[in-house]
Design a protein around this motif. Structure first.
Motif, PDB file in Angstrom:
ATOM      1  N   ILE A 205       9.100 -20.880   0.852  1.00 53.61           N
ATOM      2  CA  ILE A 205       9.395 -22.246   0.438  1.00 53.61           C
ATOM      3  C   ILE A 205       9.596 -23.194   1.610  1.00 53.61           C
ATOM      4  CG2 ILE A 205      11.914 -22.073   0.295  1.00 53.61           C
ATOM      5  CD1 ILE A 205      11.677 -23.525  -2.452  1.00 53.61           C
ATOM      6  N   ALA A 206       9.935 -22.656   2.788  1.00 53.00           N
ATOM      7  CA  ALA A 206      10.234 -23.504   3.943  1.00 53.00           C
ATOM      8  C   ALA A 206       9.141 -23.524   4.995  1.00 53.00           C
ATOM      9  CB  ALA A 206      11.549 -23.058   4.583  1.00 53.00           C
ATOM     10  N   GLY A 207       8.132 -22.682   4.874  1.00 58.16           N
ATOM     11  CA  GLY A 207       7.085 -22.626   5.885  1.00 58.16           C
ATOM     12  C   GLY A 207       7.460 -21.831   7.124  1.00 58.16           C
ATOM     13  N   SER A 208       8.559 -21.095   7.062  1.00 57.79           N
ATOM     14  CA  SER A 208       9.033 -20.356   8.235  1.00 57.79           C
ATOM     15  C   SER A 208       8.151 -19.166   8.573  1.00 57.79           C
ATOM     16  CB  SER A 208      10.467 -19.861   8.006  1.00 57.79           C
ATOM     17  OG  SER A 208      11.343 -20.928   7.725  1.00 57.79           O
ATOM     18  N   LEU A 209       7.581 -18.526   7.559  1.00 59.24           N
ATOM     19  CA  LEU A 209       6.823 -17.306   7.802  1.00 59.24           C
ATOM     20  C   LEU A 209       5.512 -17.575   8.527  1.00 59.24           C
ATOM     21  CD1 LEU A 209       7.480 -15.366   4.491  1.00 59.24           C
ATOM     22  CD2 LEU A 209       8.371 -14.863   6.756  1.00 59.24           C
ATOM     23  N   ALA A 210       4.778 -18.584   8.081  1.00 58.95           N
ATOM     24  CA  ALA A 210       3.524 -18.912   8.764  1.00 58.95           C
ATOM     25  C   ALA A 210       3.796 -19.346  10.202  1.00 58.95           C
ATOM     26  CB  ALA A 210       2.778 -20.007   8.005  1.00 58.95           C
ATOM     27  N   ALA A 211       4.866 -20.116  10.415  1.00 58.96           N
ATOM     28  CA  ALA A 211       5.215 -20.541  11.766  1.00 58.96           C
ATOM     29  C   ALA A 211       5.540 -19.341  12.651  1.00 58.96           C
ATOM     30  CB  ALA A 211       6.395 -21.507  11.733  1.00 58.96           C
ATOM     31  N   THR A 212       6.172 -18.336  12.060  1.00 60.08           N
ATOM     32  CA  THR A 212       6.507 -17.139  12.824  1.00 60.08           C
ATOM     33  C   THR A 212       5.255 -16.347  13.182  1.00 60.08           C
ATOM     34  OG1 THR A 212       8.692 -17.015  11.767  1.00 60.08           O
ATOM     35  CG2 THR A 212       7.858 -15.016  12.810  1.00 60.08           C
ATOM     36  N   VAL A 213       4.333 -16.196  12.222  1.00 57.87           N
ATOM     37  CA  VAL A 213       3.065 -15.519  12.517  1.00 57.87           C
ATOM     38  C   VAL A 213       2.336 -16.245  13.643  1.00 57.87           C
ATOM     39  CG1 VAL A 213       0.784 -14.928  11.599  1.00 57.87           C
ATOM     40  CG2 VAL A 213       2.820 -14.573  10.185  1.00 57.87           C
ATOM     41  N   TRP A 214       2.319 -17.567  13.569  1.00 58.00           N
ATOM     42  CA  TRP A 214       1.666 -18.368  14.603  1.00 58.00           C
ATOM     43  C   TRP A 214       2.360 -18.174  15.951  1.00 58.00           C
ATOM     44  CZ3 TRP A 214      -2.545 -21.499  13.104  1.00 58.00           C
ATOM     45  CH2 TRP A 214      -3.109 -22.265  14.136  1.00 58.00           C
ATOM     46  N   GLY A 215       3.684 -18.180  15.925  1.00 57.76           N
ATOM     47  CA  GLY A 215       4.442 -18.010  17.164  1.00 57.76           C
ATOM     48  C   GLY A 215       4.235 -16.654  17.802  1.00 57.76           C
ATOM     49  N   LEU A 216       3.851 -15.663  17.007  1.00 58.45           N
ATOM     50  CA  LEU A 216       3.579 -14.326  17.533  1.00 58.45           C
ATOM     51  C   LEU A 216       2.177 -14.227  18.135  1.00 58.45           C
ATOM     52  CD1 LEU A 216       5.131 -12.247  14.628  1.00 58.45           C
ATOM     53  CD2 LEU A 216       6.003 -12.351  16.978  1.00 58.45           C
ATOM     54  N   GLY A 217       1.405 -15.313  18.018  1.00 55.56           N
ATOM     55  CA  GLY A 217       0.068 -15.319  18.588  1.00 55.56           C
ATOM     56  C   GLY A 217      -1.013 -14.801  17.663  1.00 55.56           C
TER      57      GLY A 217
ATOM     58  N   VAL B 174      -0.035  -9.813   2.423  1.00 50.33           N
ATOM     59  CA  VAL B 174       0.787 -10.958   2.026  1.00 50.33           C
ATOM     60  C   VAL B 174       2.211 -10.701   2.499  1.00 50.33           C
ATOM     61  CG1 VAL B 174       1.739 -12.294   0.119  1.00 50.33           C
ATOM     62  CG2 VAL B 174      -0.630 -11.499   0.013  1.00 50.33           C
ATOM     63  N   ILE B 175       2.749 -11.642   3.251  1.00 47.73           N
ATOM     64  CA  ILE B 175       4.142 -11.580   3.693  1.00 47.73           C
ATOM     65  C   ILE B 175       4.880 -12.715   3.018  1.00 47.73           C
ATOM     66  CG2 ILE B 175       5.712 -11.511   5.670  1.00 47.73           C
ATOM     67  CD1 ILE B 175       3.310 -10.924   7.457  1.00 47.73           C
ATOM     68  N   THR B 176       5.974 -12.410   2.348  1.00 40.46           N
ATOM     69  CA  THR B 176       6.754 -13.435   1.665  1.00 40.46           C
ATOM     70  C   THR B 176       8.220 -13.041   1.696  1.00 40.46           C
ATOM     71  OG1 THR B 176       6.902 -14.772  -0.374  1.00 40.46           O
ATOM     72  CG2 THR B 176       6.510 -12.405  -0.636  1.00 40.46           C
ATOM     73  N   ASP B 177       9.077 -13.923   1.159  1.00 37.89           N
ATOM     74  CA  ASP B 177      10.511 -13.635   1.175  1.00 37.89           C
ATOM     75  C   ASP B 177      11.148 -13.769  -0.203  1.00 37.89           C
ATOM     76  OD1 ASP B 177      10.470 -16.346   0.784  1.00 37.89           O
ATOM     77  OD2 ASP B 177      11.756 -16.858   2.489  1.00 37.89           O
ATOM     78  N   GLY B 178      10.326 -13.947  -1.240  1.00 40.87           N
ATOM     79  CA  GLY B 178      10.859 -14.071  -2.590  1.00 40.87           C
ATOM     80  C   GLY B 178      11.229 -15.476  -2.979  1.00 40.87           C
TER      81      GLY B 178
ATOM     82  N   ALA C  30      15.598 -15.537  14.594  1.00 43.56           N
ATOM     83  CA  ALA C  30      15.266 -14.535  15.614  1.00 43.56           C
ATOM     84  C   ALA C  30      14.955 -13.193  14.960  1.00 43.56           C
ATOM     85  CB  ALA C  30      16.411 -14.400  16.607  1.00 43.56           C
ATOM     86  N   GLN C  31      15.754 -12.817  13.962  1.00 43.79           N
ATOM     87  CA  GLN C  31      15.507 -11.544  13.281  1.00 43.79           C
ATOM     88  C   GLN C  31      14.197 -11.589  12.502  1.00 43.79           C
ATOM     89  OE1 GLN C  31      17.245  -8.693  13.681  1.00 43.79           O
ATOM     90  NE2 GLN C  31      15.552  -7.778  12.516  1.00 43.79           N
ATOM     91  N   LEU C  32      13.873 -12.747  11.946  1.00 45.32           N
ATOM     92  CA  LEU C  32      12.604 -12.883  11.231  1.00 45.32           C
ATOM     93  C   LEU C  32      11.426 -12.636  12.161  1.00 45.32           C
ATOM     94  CD1 LEU C  32      11.403 -13.650   8.443  1.00 45.32           C
ATOM     95  CD2 LEU C  32      11.219 -15.999   9.289  1.00 45.32           C
ATOM     96  N   ALA C  33      11.538 -13.096  13.397  1.00 44.89           N
ATOM     97  CA  ALA C  33      10.476 -12.845  14.376  1.00 44.89           C
ATOM     98  C   ALA C  33      10.284 -11.345  14.570  1.00 44.89           C
ATOM     99  CB  ALA C  33      10.815 -13.526  15.704  1.00 44.89           C
ATOM    100  N   ARG C  34      11.374 -10.610  14.649  1.00 39.81           N
ATOM    101  CA  ARG C  34      11.278  -9.158  14.815  1.00 39.81           C
ATOM    102  C   ARG C  34      10.653  -8.500  13.586  1.00 39.81           C
ATOM    103  NH1 ARG C  34      16.752 -10.267  16.461  1.00 39.81           N
ATOM    104  NH2 ARG C  34      16.954 -10.216  18.741  1.00 39.81           N
TER     105      ARG C  34
END
Length: 367
Positions: free
Chosen positions: A105-117, A160-164, A195-199
């Motif tokens: 809902i917040a767009g955090s997951l796609a940003a994290t995938v992008w941040g991981l390269g 598919v990666i999501t958080d519910g 930070a934990q989401l990145a891991r």
């Protein structure tokens, strides 16, 4: 983000359908979005007394880009991870990350995938994913943050990666039944959670070492930004701004006050302010009542840009909700808005969001 809060936000969104959203490049009052001042926070002209400031302002990040911590990291697959499904944990094996959907809902997951390269693996996006590089990706969620089954299936995702925080659940089950790996990750709305989401996302994608690098960078950048904010924010509790976060969709009559576990508390405290909802013991999201707003009496109210626009700007909100007009924030018209896809999107841009909000709260506009 707690499941209770996710449900409240999803319910609010499904009624609101993002009614009355501001036009791109506009603030909550419909005026052009100001450009960001890139000078260090300490070099800006600060308000002598933040509590005496009058009028609304918009927080603008210097750059909304998500910079990868590395480019195209080598992956180790298959990866065996625990999926935190709403009905209980299950083990999932990920062996193909060529076509990824990372949606929340917040767009955090796609940003994290992008941040991981690994942004090149993304084949679609949710409505809250708006950072540069994702504009051409097809949107698979509706205004209600519900997954469109046909749109998802047409993209032939392998993971598919999501958080519910978005649904419906049966769409994700349908994908699993067709052989797609679906992984639910925990997504705590806080800087530590980012930070934990990145891991966690890195583990799903087979790049755990890169995840640790990104987690460290998020934590270091946030700590540095908070240190800068502490230099300009009032030190004593009496002088600190009393702040609340109001989620609203005025066209649909939706008004929620965000408290502990919503992400708003962590944001407000990091800004060197007092989290009034937290001090009053409010948890998650609470429907706003006149009594609650008057009891809280904030000095400043944080809002999403589209939210304040949907209420007709500050004038429309104060006219529709006289109780808000009676608060100190209402009397001073002291609202700070920020883009919906940024303000609570804990992730690689956490420090940039904090910095932008601090500038809108403590510094006079340039020019």
């Amino acid at each position: 983000m707690t499941r209770t809060l996710r449900a409240a936000l999803a319910a609010a969104a499904s009624v609101a359908l993002l009614a009355g959203c501001a036009a791109p490049g506009a603030t909550g009052d419909g005026t052009p979005t100001p450009t960001a001042d890139t000078r260090p926070l300490s070099e800006l002209e600060l308000y002598p007394d933040p509590k005496a400031v009058e009028g609304p302002s918009t927080a603008v990040v210097a750059s909304d880009a998500v910079d990868p911590i590395v480019e195209h990291p080598a992956q180790t697959l298959p990866a065996s991870v625990t999926s935190h499904d709403p009905d209980g944990d299950r083990e999932v094996t990920v062996d193909d990350t060529s076509r990824v959907l990372a949606i929340d809902i917040a767009g955090s997951l796609a940003a994290t995938v992008w941040g991981l390269g690994l942004g090149d693996s993304l084949v679609g996006r949710d409505m809250s994913t708006t950072f540069p590089g994702t504009e051409e990706l097809p949107v698979v969620t509706s205004g209600a943050h519900a997954v469109n089954a046909e749109s998802v299936l047409a993209l032939r995702p392998t993971l598919v990666i999501t958080d519910g925080s978005i649904g419906p659940r049966d769409v994700l089950e349908q994908l699993r039944d067709s052989g797609v790996a679906v992984v639910f990750v925990a997504n705590e709305p806080s800087f530590e959670g980012a930070a934990q989401l990145a891991r966690d996302v890195a583990a799903v994608l087979g790049v755990p070492d890169v995840g640790e690098q990104l987690a460290t960078k998020i934590a270091d950048d946030v700590a540095e930004t908070i240190a800068q904010i502490d230099q300009v924010a009032p030190a004593s509790d009496d002088a600190k701004l009393r702040v609340m976060f109001l989620y609203l969709r005025g066209g649909s009559g939706i008004y929620y006050l965000f408290g502990e576990e919503s992400g708003a508390s962590a944001l407000i405290r990091a800004l060197g302010a007092r989290d009034i909802a937290g001090e009053l013991g409010w948890q998650g999201s609470t429907p706003m009542t006149d009594e609650a707003m008057i009891q809280a009496d904030p000095d400043l109210i944080l809002v999403m840009t589209d939210g304040i626009a949907s209420a007709g700007g500050v004038d429309g909100l104060l006219a529709a909700k006289p109780a808000i007009a009676l608060t100190t924030a209402g009397q001073h018209r002291r609202f700070v808005d920020m883009a919906d896809g940024e303000i609570l999107s804990f992730g690689p841009r956490s420090a940039a969001v904090l910095d932008a909000l601090a500038r809108a709260i403590y510094a006079k506009p340039a020019g």
